[in-house]
Design a protein around this motif. Structure first.
Motif, mmCIF file in Angstrom:
data_model
loop_
_atom_site.group_PDB
_atom_site.id
_atom_site.type_symbol
_atom_site.label_atom_id
_atom_site.label_comp_id
_atom_site.label_asym_id
_atom_site.label_seq_id
_atom_site.Cartn_x
_atom_site.Cartn_y
_atom_site.Cartn_z
ATOM 1 N N LEU A 160 0.942 -1.297 0.043
ATOM 2 C CA LEU A 160 0.126 0.168 0.072
ATOM 3 C C LEU A 160 0.932 1.285 -0.031
ATOM 4 N N PHE A 161 1.915 1.196 0.856
ATOM 5 C CA PHE A 161 2.909 2.488 1.016
ATOM 6 C C PHE A 161 3.728 2.638 -0.068
ATOM 7 N N SER A 162 3.821 1.484 -0.740
ATOM 8 C CA SER A 162 5.021 1.512 -1.736
ATOM 9 C C SER A 162 5.146 2.679 -2.744
ATOM 10 N N ALA A 163 3.885 3.403 -2.974
ATOM 11 C CA ALA A 163 3.888 4.626 -4.120
ATOM 12 C C ALA A 163 4.163 5.693 -3.450
ATOM 13 N N ILE A 164 4.701 5.751 -2.211
ATOM 14 C CA ILE A 164 5.123 7.000 -1.524
ATOM 15 C C ILE A 164 6.688 7.099 -1.572
ATOM 16 N N LEU A 165 7.139 8.336 -2.055
ATOM 17 C CA LEU A 165 8.526 8.173 -2.640
ATOM 18 C C LEU A 165 9.196 9.388 -1.460
ATOM 19 N N PRO A 166 10.649 9.277 -1.555
ATOM 20 C CA PRO A 166 11.305 10.407 -0.684
ATOM 21 C C PRO A 166 10.679 11.691 -1.037
ATOM 22 N N GLY A 167 10.491 12.642 -0.290
ATOM 23 C CA GLY A 167 10.215 13.926 -0.671
ATOM 24 C C GLY A 167 8.676 14.165 -0.673
ATOM 25 N N ASP A 199 2.353 2.121 11.200
ATOM 26 C CA ASP A 199 2.261 2.706 9.914
ATOM 27 C C ASP A 199 2.957 3.978 9.465
ATOM 28 N N ALA A 200 2.938 4.993 10.655
ATOM 29 C CA ALA A 200 3.617 6.286 10.564
ATOM 30 C C ALA A 200 4.934 6.020 10.196
ATOM 31 N N LEU A 201 5.711 5.294 11.203
ATOM 32 C CA LEU A 201 7.154 5.137 10.807
ATOM 33 C C LEU A 201 7.314 4.500 9.542
ATOM 34 N N THR A 202 6.511 3.702 9.118
ATOM 35 C CA THR A 202 6.906 3.139 7.818
ATOM 36 C C THR A 202 6.977 4.179 6.601
ATOM 37 N N VAL A 203 5.616 5.034 6.722
ATOM 38 C CA VAL A 203 5.573 6.231 6.021
ATOM 39 C C VAL A 203 6.911 7.025 5.875
ATOM 40 N N ARG A 204 7.262 7.496 7.198
ATOM 41 C CA ARG A 204 8.233 8.155 7.355
ATOM 42 C C ARG A 204 9.838 7.716 6.791
ATOM 43 N N MET A 205 9.712 6.293 6.958
ATOM 44 C CA MET A 205 10.724 5.760 6.278
ATOM 45 C C MET A 205 10.879 5.691 4.740
ATOM 46 N N LYS A 206 9.698 5.770 4.090
ATOM 47 C CA LYS A 206 9.675 5.815 2.712
ATOM 48 C C LYS A 206 9.667 7.024 2.202
ATOM 49 N N ALA A 207 9.213 8.117 2.792
ATOM 50 C CA ALA A 207 9.228 9.531 2.497
ATOM 51 C C ALA A 207 10.389 10.234 2.879
ATOM 52 N N ALA A 208 11.319 9.693 3.725
ATOM 53 C CA ALA A 208 12.559 10.449 4.029
ATOM 54 C C ALA A 208 13.488 10.420 2.950
ATOM 55 N N ILE A 228 -10.544 7.849 -0.532
ATOM 56 C CA ILE A 228 -9.317 6.945 -0.515
ATOM 57 C C ILE A 228 -9.133 5.839 -1.503
ATOM 58 N N VAL A 229 -7.760 6.085 -1.952
ATOM 59 C CA VAL A 229 -7.291 5.399 -3.308
ATOM 60 C C VAL A 229 -6.665 3.872 -3.053
ATOM 61 N N GLY A 230 -6.305 3.819 -1.717
ATOM 62 C CA GLY A 230 -5.740 2.382 -1.713
ATOM 63 C C GLY A 230 -6.264 1.955 -0.336
ATOM 64 N N TRP A 231 -6.255 0.623 0.081
ATOM 65 C CA TRP A 231 -6.407 -0.075 1.139
ATOM 66 C C TRP A 231 -5.567 -1.269 1.273
ATOM 67 N N ALA A 232 -5.303 -1.669 2.564
ATOM 68 C CA ALA A 232 -4.603 -2.895 2.791
ATOM 69 C C ALA A 232 -5.283 -3.626 4.011
ATOM 70 N N SER A 233 -5.233 -5.094 4.033
ATOM 71 C CA SER A 233 -5.857 -5.677 5.102
ATOM 72 C C SER A 233 -5.144 -6.779 5.459
#
Length: 415
Positions: A82-89, A104-113, A208-213
């Motif tokens: 789900l979070f793979s589309a988030i890129l640095p920046g 989830d937030a930590l994952t996002v911060r890692m991907k966007a960092a 909401i464009v993406g969902w994961a379970s």
């Protein structure tokens, strides 16, 4: 040569999984797994099973999204996809009100960092382009909080958990979707704990464009099978235009093995990764069982039996702070305050798997995944009451039994 001893055969006893998940897998799913023939991942029946799984998932998610399939692994695999589309920046707002939305937030911060962000703290980066909105433990993320954050930041992405299992709270996905639409934001939702339990259709939430379970909670399959995901055309278009640093959990590449090519269903999948015929058989059966039960009926059953458990633990002197229908999160009575982890360990030692919360304040979590009967709820209450009283709680077991009787007899009278 050095002589080494071989451990004795591992035997795991049957226990009652009465926590937030995984739940006790249905015997029919286990049988489907065990009875599957030996077949490679490109064998015709395996591929046909994957196509049928994809089609059943669309019904369970309530969507026409072509990019709807299962990611091999646990819920973390689905979330990573789900979070793979988030890129640095990328600019992101992420809402946290418990342990798992925090991860989830930590994952996002890692991907966007950026590389500089990661160099400063690779395990806990703090990129300025990610806004963390924290709601206190035991509280839900509400519409006013969502609107304020998205209006102020206008991010590319917004991330929220639907049901936060860490504190047992349901967050407002209607407000989340509406706010995402108003502000041109692409919403991403962690539905690990709600899919297969709450009756909702994701196509009703266009912001909401993406969902994961995950496979091991509402879907009730083996933990190591497939995590359901679904992506809108907007998500896929953004991904196609901007790319992803992932290969294994890349949504478009994963989709190819589920016979989804260039936004359309195909006759057969193409190789992306090795899949297990055993896992496909188990996942297929779990999805069939979900559809046979029916989304509305299953949701009603969870709400009904959670209400019985809630009434019984309140009668035992506990204070319930959750609003999920598959999980009760509670504070113990004063006599046991501060001994939550001791109580949990005592229960687990007797094959009764309840959980503490994993963040402060420490509470007790009791789940009812796949425990949708009066006998099952009564067993959970009796075990919990006995454990409390062994530790000196002095709980009124008779009052808990009467609460269960009143709940279930009222239903019988109504019928």
């Amino acid at each position: 040569m050095t002589n080494t001893s071989i451990p004795s055969k591992l035997q795991i006893p049957e226990t009652l999984a009465a926590g937030p998940g995984p739940g006790n897998t249905d015997a029919r799913v286990l049988a489907a797994y065990a009875n599957a023939g030996l077949a490679d991942h490109m064998q015709a029946d395996v591929l046909r099973g994957m196509i049928e799984c994809k089609e059943m998932l669309r019904k369970i998610w309530g969507t026409k999204n072509t990019y709807t399939f299962g990611v091999a692994g646990t819920g973390w695999s689905g979330l990573d996809c789900l979070f793979s589309a988030i890129l640095p920046g990328d600019t992101v707002v992420t809402f946290v009100n418990g342990t798992f939305s925090g991860i989830d937030a930590l994952t996002v911060r890692m991907k966007a960092a950026s590389r500089a962000d990661l160099a400063a703290n690779s395990l806990d980066p703090k990129p300025a382009n990610v806004t963390l909105v924290t709601v206190p433990h035991g509280k839900s993320v509400t519409g006013d909080v969502i609107e304020t954050a998205l209006a102020a930041n206008k991010p590319t992405w917004a991330v929220m958990a639907h049901w936060e299992t860490g504190s047992g709270r349901i967050n407002d996905i209607r407000a989340f979707s509406d706010a995402c639409e108003r502000h041109g934001v692409m919403g991403l939702v962690d539905a690990v704990s709600s899919l297969g339990i709450e009756d909702f259709d994701i196509d009703d939430y266009p912001g909401i464009v993406g969902w994961a379970s995950c496979p091991q909670k509402g879907v009730l399959c083996l933990p190591l099978t497939y995590a359901p995901v679904s992506f809108s055309d907007r998500y896929i278009a953004h991904l196609k235009a901007n790319g992803s640093s992932s290969y294994v959990n890349h949504p478009m590449m994963e989709a190819r093995h589920w016979a989804i090519h260039d936004g359309k269903d195909s006759a057969a999948g193409t190789y992306h990764r090795t899949h297990s015929g055993y896992a496909v058989a188990a996942f297929h059966e779990a999805l069939r069982i979900n559809l046979q039960h029916g989304k509305a009926q299953k949701a009603a059953d969870y709400a009904y039996h959670e209400a019985a458990l809630r009434a019984a633990v309140v009668a035992l002197g506990c204070d319930v702070t959750s609003n999920m229908t598959s999980l009760v999160v509670l504070n113990l009575p004063g006599a046991l305050a501060g001994r939550e982890k001791d109580l949990v360990q005592a229960c687990r030692a007797r094959g009764f798997g309840i959980w503490p919360t994993l963040s402060e304040p420490v509470q007790v979590r009791i789940g009812i995944l796949n425990q949708l009967s009066r006998n099952a709820i009564t067993d959970i209450v009796e075990r919990f009451a006995a454990a409390m009283n062994e530790m000196g709680a002095g709980a009124d077991v008779g009052a808990a039994r009467e609460a269960l009787n009143q709940h279930y007899l009222a239903e019988m009278a109504a019928e």
